[in-house]
Design an enzyme around this catalytic site. Structure first.
Site, PDB file in Angstrom:
ATOM      1  N   CYS A  67      -1.771  -2.627  -2.754  1.00 19.40           N
ATOM      2  CA  CYS A  67      -1.912  -2.517  -4.065  1.00 19.40           C
ATOM      3  C   CYS A  67      -1.153  -3.666  -4.849  1.00 19.40           C
ATOM      4  O   CYS A  67       0.367  -3.843  -4.883  1.00 19.40           O
ATOM      5  CB  CYS A  67      -1.232  -1.023  -4.556  1.00 19.40           C
ATOM      6  SG  CYS A  67      -0.577  -1.144  -6.198  1.00 19.40           S
ATOM      7  N   CYS A  70       1.738  -2.802  -6.999  1.00 19.08           N
ATOM      8  CA  CYS A  70       3.055  -2.219  -6.669  1.00 19.08           C
ATOM      9  C   CYS A  70       3.929  -3.448  -6.093  1.00 19.08           C
ATOM     10  O   CYS A  70       4.892  -3.274  -6.114  1.00 19.08           O
ATOM     11  CB  CYS A  70       2.620  -1.634  -5.280  1.00 19.08           C
ATOM     12  SG  CYS A  70       1.548   0.097  -5.715  1.00 19.08           S
TER      13      CYS A  70
END
Ligand SMILES: [Zn+2]
Length: 140
Positions: A67, A70
């Site tokens: 991600c 993230c």
């Protein structure tokens, strides 16, 4: 619960209620506690213990390696953990490794940050943001 040493990666077993104490790594003697970095939650049992027994609020980052946002949040969480050492425990849950935890908390997008106070969810926010924006939005 298990706390990985940031110097040698050795696993140290400590009660979550004592995470604000001082402790050294059993293997390399580097300073382990008090925490000044995010702690990686390594099992559902460790998660339960942390959220239930921690003496301060616990901010949990639900994230995954693939991600992009993230990865933007990770250094901001490091900052927040250092700034709020002894006041807030910052923890990370890898949603790929712990799908049951993300299902239980209905995590539909990542990163999602959930703040627990005294064992209960107090607030949650999603998406990438700076450490100071996180602290403001979470009321830290
Ligand atoms: Zn160590």
């Amino acid at each position: 619960m298990r706390v990985a040493c940031s110097s040698c990666s050795a696993q140290n077993r400590l009660p979550a209620s004592r995470l604000l104490d001082k402790a050294r790594c059993a293997a390399c003697k580097a300073s382990l506690l008090p925490l000044s970095r995010p702690i990686a939650v390594q099992s559902g049992e460790d998660f339960e213990e942390l959220v239930r027994d921690a003496k301060v609020p616990v901010l949990v980052d639900f994230w995954a390696a693939w991600c992009g946002p993230c990865r933007l949040v990770a250094p901001e969480l490091e900052k927040l953990a250092a700034q709020r050492s002894g006041l807030t425990i910052v923890a990370k849950v890898d949603t790929d490794a712990e799908p049951r935890l993300s299902a239980r908390f209905g995590i539909s997008s990542i990163p999602t940050l959930v703040l627990f106070r005294q064992g209960r969810e107090a607030k949650r926010i999603s998406g990438a943001m700076s450490a100071s924006a996180m602290a403001t939005q979470l009321g830290l």
